[in-house]
Design a protein around this motif. Sequence first.
Motif, PDB file in Angstrom:
ATOM      1  N   SER A 141      65.778  26.500  69.456  1.00 32.31           N
ATOM      2  CA  SER A 141      66.488  25.338  69.984  1.00 32.31           C
ATOM      3  C   SER A 141      67.060  24.516  68.840  1.00 32.31           C
ATOM      4  N   PRO A 142      68.111  23.763  69.107  1.00 34.38           N
ATOM      5  CA  PRO A 142      68.570  22.782  68.118  1.00 34.38           C
ATOM      6  C   PRO A 142      67.720  21.533  68.213  1.00 34.38           C
ATOM      7  N   SER A 143      67.706  20.765  67.159  1.00 32.02           N
ATOM      8  CA  SER A 143      67.024  19.474  67.233  1.00 32.02           C
ATOM      9  C   SER A 143      67.754  18.586  68.238  1.00 32.02           C
ATOM     10  N   ALA A 144      67.011  17.659  68.837  1.00 31.19           N
ATOM     11  CA  ALA A 144      67.591  16.788  69.857  1.00 31.19           C
ATOM     12  C   ALA A 144      68.788  16.024  69.295  1.00 31.19           C
ATOM     13  N   GLY A 145      69.825  15.914  70.111  1.00 33.33           N
ATOM     14  CA  GLY A 145      71.025  15.212  69.675  1.00 33.33           C
ATOM     15  C   GLY A 145      72.054  16.094  68.998  1.00 33.33           C
ATOM     16  N   TYR A 146      71.786  17.393  68.917  1.00 28.84           N
ATOM     17  CA  TYR A 146      72.759  18.351  68.375  1.00 28.84           C
ATOM     18  C   TYR A 146      74.089  18.153  69.092  1.00 28.84           C
ATOM     19  N   ARG A 147      75.163  18.037  68.337  1.00 27.68           N
ATOM     20  CA  ARG A 147      76.456  17.676  68.910  1.00 27.68           C
ATOM     21  C   ARG A 147      77.322  18.916  69.148  1.00 27.68           C
ATOM     22  N   SER A 191      79.728   8.406  66.255  1.00 28.97           N
ATOM     23  CA  SER A 191      80.072   7.793  64.970  1.00 28.97           C
ATOM     24  C   SER A 191      78.852   7.200  64.279  1.00 28.97           C
ATOM     25  N   ALA A 192      77.745   7.127  64.987  1.00 27.78           N
ATOM     26  CA  ALA A 192      76.533   6.524  64.420  1.00 27.78           C
ATOM     27  C   ALA A 192      75.890   7.460  63.402  1.00 27.78           C
ATOM     28  N   PRO A 193      75.307   6.935  62.330  1.00 25.60           N
ATOM     29  CA  PRO A 193      74.601   7.763  61.346  1.00 25.60           C
ATOM     30  C   PRO A 193      73.426   8.479  61.997  1.00 25.60           C
ATOM     31  N   ARG A 194      73.085   9.647  61.479  1.00 27.52           N
ATOM     32  CA  ARG A 194      71.951  10.397  62.011  1.00 27.52           C
ATOM     33  C   ARG A 194      71.494  11.401  60.972  1.00 27.52           C
ATOM     34  N   ALA A 195      70.290  11.919  61.164  1.00 27.29           N
ATOM     35  CA  ALA A 195      69.784  12.961  60.278  1.00 27.29           C
ATOM     36  C   ALA A 195      70.511  14.268  60.583  1.00 27.29           C
ATOM     37  N   ALA A 196      70.602  15.126  59.574  1.00 21.77           N
ATOM     38  CA  ALA A 196      71.250  16.416  59.773  1.00 21.77           C
ATOM     39  C   ALA A 196      70.490  17.223  60.823  1.00 21.77           C
ATOM     40  N   PRO A 197      71.205  17.936  61.700  1.00 19.52           N
ATOM     41  CA  PRO A 197      70.520  18.726  62.727  1.00 19.52           C
ATOM     42  C   PRO A 197      69.732  19.868  62.107  1.00 19.52           C
ATOM     43  N   THR A 198      68.674  20.283  62.792  1.00 17.97           N
ATOM     44  CA  THR A 198      67.831  21.375  62.321  1.00 17.97           C
ATOM     45  C   THR A 198      67.591  22.363  63.452  1.00 17.97           C
ATOM     46  N   VAL A 199      67.057  23.528  63.093  1.00 13.57           N
ATOM     47  CA  VAL A 199      66.676  24.519  64.094  1.00 13.57           C
ATOM     48  C   VAL A 199      65.195  24.345  64.403  1.00 13.57           C
ATOM     49  N   VAL A 200      64.872  24.429  65.680  1.00 15.47           N
ATOM     50  CA  VAL A 200      63.486  24.314  66.125  1.00 15.47           C
ATOM     51  C   VAL A 200      63.039  25.676  66.633  1.00 15.47           C
ATOM     52  N   GLY A 201      61.987  26.237  66.050  1.00 10.87           N
ATOM     53  CA  GLY A 201      61.507  27.547  66.463  1.00 10.87           C
ATOM     54  C   GLY A 201      62.178  28.676  65.696  1.00 10.87           C
ATOM     55  N   THR A 202      61.718  29.872  65.933  1.00 14.69           N
ATOM     56  CA  THR A 202      62.272  31.067  65.288  1.00 14.69           C
ATOM     57  C   THR A 202      62.473  32.153  66.335  1.00 14.69           C
ATOM     58  N   PRO A 203      63.478  32.993  66.153  1.00 12.47           N
ATOM     59  CA  PRO A 203      63.681  34.074  67.121  1.00 12.47           C
ATOM     60  C   PRO A 203      62.571  35.111  67.024  1.00 12.47           C
ATOM     61  N   ALA A 204      62.363  35.836  68.099  1.00 12.75           N
ATOM     62  CA  ALA A 204      61.344  36.879  68.129  1.00 12.75           C
ATOM     63  C   ALA A 204      61.842  38.118  67.382  1.00 12.75           C
ATOM     64  N   ALA A 205      60.913  39.019  67.135  1.00 13.72           N
ATOM     65  CA  ALA A 205      61.265  40.285  66.493  1.00 13.72           C
ATOM     66  C   ALA A 205      62.353  40.986  67.301  1.00 13.72           C
ATOM     67  N   ALA A 231      73.879  34.228  77.155  1.00 15.19           N
ATOM     68  CA  ALA A 231      74.954  34.192  76.163  1.00 15.19           C
ATOM     69  C   ALA A 231      74.917  32.910  75.342  1.00 15.19           C
ATOM     70  N   ILE A 232      74.799  31.756  75.992  1.00 15.24           N
ATOM     71  CA  ILE A 232      74.789  30.505  75.228  1.00 15.24           C
ATOM     72  C   ILE A 232      73.515  30.391  74.399  1.00 15.24           C
ATOM     73  N   ARG A 233      72.394  30.853  74.923  1.00 16.45           N
ATOM     74  CA  ARG A 233      71.148  30.754  74.177  1.00 16.45           C
ATOM     75  C   ARG A 233      71.120  31.714  72.990  1.00 16.45           C
ATOM     76  N   ALA A 234      71.585  32.935  73.202  1.00 15.07           N
ATOM     77  CA  ALA A 234      71.628  33.898  72.097  1.00 15.07           C
ATOM     78  C   ALA A 234      72.625  33.452  71.045  1.00 15.07           C
ATOM     79  N   GLY A 235      73.795  32.992  71.484  1.00 15.35           N
ATOM     80  CA  GLY A 235      74.813  32.562  70.533  1.00 15.35           C
ATOM     81  C   GLY A 235      74.377  31.359  69.730  1.00 15.35           C
ATOM     82  N   ALA A 236      73.775  30.392  70.402  1.00 21.52           N
ATOM     83  CA  ALA A 236      73.298  29.204  69.696  1.00 21.52           C
ATOM     84  C   ALA A 236      72.204  29.572  68.703  1.00 21.52           C
ATOM     85  N   ALA A 237      71.313  30.480  69.104  1.00 18.73           N
ATOM     86  CA  ALA A 237      70.251  30.914  68.190  1.00 18.73           C
ATOM     87  C   ALA A 237      70.836  31.573  66.948  1.00 18.73           C
ATOM     88  N   ALA A 238      71.894  32.374  67.122  1.00 18.05           N
ATOM     89  CA  ALA A 238      72.525  33.020  65.978  1.00 18.05           C
ATOM     90  C   ALA A 238      73.133  31.997  65.032  1.00 18.05           C
TER      91      ALA A 238
END
Length: 206
Positions: A54-60, A15-29, A186-193
């Motif tokens: 990766s998601p930014s730290a604290g991604y819910r 419930s605490a305020p936070r900055a919007a989550p972001t993506v860290v890094g880019t997928p490879a070719a 699976a979780i890493r590919a799906g999250a990256a997508a």
Amino acid sequence: MLLLSLTGCATDDWSAPRAAPTVVGTPAAGFMPATAPSPEATVVPADGSWQGVSPSAGYRVVLLTSGSDATTEVLNAAVEDWASEEQVSLRTVVAEDSGAIRAIVDAMDMKPDLIVSTGEALVDALAMVTPNHLDVSFLVLGAELAEPTYNVTAVDWTGAGFRGEGLGSATHFDESSFTPERSDAAIRAGAAAVLTGMTGVVLWIE
């Protein structure tokens, strides 16, 4: 009855305020196709091309799960390991057979950045609920919706691919294909997508 559990830091207050989550890094070719995939398309990313995203730290994330079979348990373990490694704030909603829709609603009420679903028993309920909540992102592991909307992404492979709605599996079901390594992919590919905006598709991994 619906069971709720919290994984990770018990003091993490959603419930605490936070900055919007972001993506860290880019997928490879080879992760994204040369042209934008059409809705409901199957995308076959190059093996490992999702690494480094990766998601930014604290991604819910809410892990929405049903069933105690070996395939579901190995997927859940992979999600939990990924969350720990990536500093994801993870909560878990466990649905009994009679409570799939209630469990989905409870997961949405937490207002996570992403709901990750494991367990075939949830597929039909997700097909009913997700088109009415297009503002909520879902990731389905080891199964898929027959007609997903753009807020639902799935990850499948040979031996998985349960589609619900009486359609069974898109491939021959093979419990042994649900390995820790493939579940991690699976979780890493799906999250990256999801993080890079390639949603509403089925990712097919090897």
